[in-house]
Design a protein around this motif. Structure first.
Motif, PDB file in Angstrom:
ATOM      1  N   GLU A   6     -11.721  -7.242 -34.656  1.00 35.65           N
ATOM      2  CA  GLU A   6     -11.938  -6.781 -33.010  1.00 35.65           C
ATOM      3  C   GLU A   6     -10.481  -5.835 -33.623  1.00 35.65           C
ATOM      4  OE1 GLU A   6      -9.378  -9.211 -30.671  1.00 35.65           O
ATOM      5  OE2 GLU A   6     -10.796 -11.338 -30.924  1.00 35.65           O
ATOM      6  N   LEU A   7      -9.596  -5.612 -34.444  1.00 35.99           N
ATOM      7  CA  LEU A   7      -8.905  -4.038 -34.122  1.00 35.99           C
ATOM      8  C   LEU A   7      -9.450  -3.404 -35.185  1.00 35.99           C
ATOM      9  CD1 LEU A   7      -6.458  -2.446 -34.412  1.00 35.99           C
ATOM     10  CD2 LEU A   7      -5.945  -4.077 -36.354  1.00 35.99           C
ATOM     11  N   VAL A   8     -10.405  -3.105 -35.900  1.00 39.32           N
ATOM     12  CA  VAL A   8     -11.322  -2.284 -36.888  1.00 39.32           C
ATOM     13  C   VAL A   8     -12.554  -1.965 -35.880  1.00 39.32           C
ATOM     14  CG1 VAL A   8     -13.185  -2.279 -38.234  1.00 39.32           C
ATOM     15  CG2 VAL A   8     -10.420  -3.207 -38.833  1.00 39.32           C
ATOM     16  N   GLN A   9     -12.753  -2.779 -34.796  1.00 42.63           N
ATOM     17  CA  GLN A   9     -13.506  -2.488 -33.416  1.00 42.63           C
ATOM     18  C   GLN A   9     -13.243  -1.184 -32.589  1.00 42.63           C
ATOM     19  OE1 GLN A   9     -15.894  -5.387 -31.840  1.00 42.63           O
ATOM     20  NE2 GLN A   9     -17.748  -4.507 -31.218  1.00 42.63           N
ATOM     21  N   ALA A  10     -11.402  -1.373 -32.501  1.00 45.58           N
ATOM     22  CA  ALA A  10     -11.181  -1.010 -30.962  1.00 45.58           C
ATOM     23  C   ALA A  10     -11.094   0.768 -31.557  1.00 45.58           C
ATOM     24  CB  ALA A  10      -9.969  -0.920 -30.604  1.00 45.58           C
ATOM     25  N   ILE A  11     -10.463   0.338 -33.302  1.00 52.92           N
ATOM     26  CA  ILE A  11     -10.227   1.875 -33.758  1.00 52.92           C
ATOM     27  C   ILE A  11     -11.460   2.773 -33.551  1.00 52.92           C
ATOM     28  CG2 ILE A  11     -10.353   2.175 -36.243  1.00 52.92           C
ATOM     29  CD1 ILE A  11      -7.878   3.145 -36.564  1.00 52.92           C
TER      30      ILE A  11
END
Length: 247
Positions: free
Chosen positions: A217-222
Motif C-alpha cells: 500500500e505504501l509503495v503504491q501510494a508513493i
C-alpha cells in the motif's frame, strides 16, 4: 529472521516505560513473529503508578516481577530485566527476545542477545533513542499498536499523502536502494525481498508509521514505482513485483 509459529520468544516488559493501553496490540504483534513462551513485566507493584497494568496481568497471563525502588529512578527495574534476560539467554531455550521499553539502557542487552544469534524485537515509543532502535533486528513503535485489535480502525499514525511521502528523502532513498538491491537484470524486484532488505537496513521501518498497513500500500501510494502482479499458479496468491520508474 525466523517468523514461524514454532519460534520461541521471551517477552520482557518495562512497566515503568510502557503504557498498558498497548497490551492487546503488543501481544497480537508478537504473535506474528512466534510464540511468547515467557511473558514477564517488571516494576514496583506496591506503587499505584502501575495500577493500569495490574488489570491486564491475569487476563493476558503476564507474570509480574516485583522490583522495589531501592534508589530514586527506575534503574533497579532495568537491572532486574537485564539479569533475567541473561539468565533466559543462557538456558538456550529461546529463538528470540521481545524487549518492551523506550529506555536506551537496554541497548547493550539487545546487542548482546544478537551476538548469540538470537533475534531481538524492540517495542517502544517514538521517543526511543536511536542506539536502542539500531541494536534490535526489528523495532516497532508502540503508537501503531493502539487499537490493533480493531482491524477496521484507521491507522494510529496520520496517513501521509503522495506528496508528503515523496518529500521524505530518507524513505524514498530506502525504498529505491532496497528495490535496486533486490532487482533482476530488468529492474524488477519481488516485494517480499524488498521488504526483507529494508528490515536489515532500518529496524524501525514499518508502513504503519506512515499510515499504511502494508508495504504494498505504501509503495503504491508513493507513486515512484511500477507495480506488476504475476501469477504463481496452482491457486496461490499473485506475486507482487515493483520497478523504479526511473529505470
Amino acid at each position: 529472521m525466523d517468523t514461524g509459529s514454532n519460534t520461541k520468544l521471551a517477552v520482557l516488559i518495562d512497566a515503568d516505560n510502557a503504557q498498558p493501553a498497548i497490551v492487546e496490540g503488543l501481544l497480537a504483534e508478537i504473535a506474528k513473529y512466534g510464540t511468547a513462551n515467557v511473558k514477564r513485566i517488571y516494576g514496583d507493584w506496591t506503587s499505584n503508578k502501575l495500577r493500569g497494568w495490574k488489570e491486564h496481568l491475569l487476563q493476558f497471563s503476564i507474570q509480574p516481577i516485583q522490583q522495589f525502588g531501592y534508589t530514586t529512578g527506575k534503574n533497579a527495574t532495568d537491572s532486574a530485566m537485564i539479569i533475567d534476560a541473561m539468565d533466559l539467554l543462557y538456558t538456550e531455550r529461546f529463538d528470540g527476545f521481545c524487549i518492551v521499553s523506550s529506555d536506551s539502557d537496554f541497548t547493550k542487552l539487545a546487542a548482546r542477545i544478537r551476538e548469540s544469534g538470537l533475534t531481538v524485537y524492540g517495542f517502544g515509543e517514538q521517543k526511543t533513542p536511536a542506539p536502542f532502535v539500531a541494536a534490535c533486528d526489528k523495532f516497532i513503535y508502540t503508537e501503531v499498536l493502539r487499537g490493533e485489535e480493531e482491524p477496521d480502525e484507521e491507522p494510529s499514525f496520520k496517513r501521509m499523502s503522495t506528496n508528503e511521502l515523496k518529500q521524505d528523502t530518507k524513505l524514498v532513498r530506502l525504498l529505491r536502494n532496497a528495490t535496486e538491491a533486490s532487482s533482476d537484470e530488468n529492474g524488477w524486484a519481488h516485494l517480499g525481498q524488498v521488504g526483507s532488505y529494508i528490515a536489515k537496513q532500518a529496524p524501525e521501518f514499518d508502513p504503519r508509521n506512515y499510515g499504511y498497513r502494508k508495504l504494498g500500500e505504501l509503495v503504491q501510494a508513493i507513486k515512484l514505482f511500477d507495480i506488476e502482479e504475476r501469477s504463481t499458479g496452482q491457486g496461490h496468491a499473485a506475486a507482487i513485483y515493483i520497478k523504479d520508474k526511473r529505470k
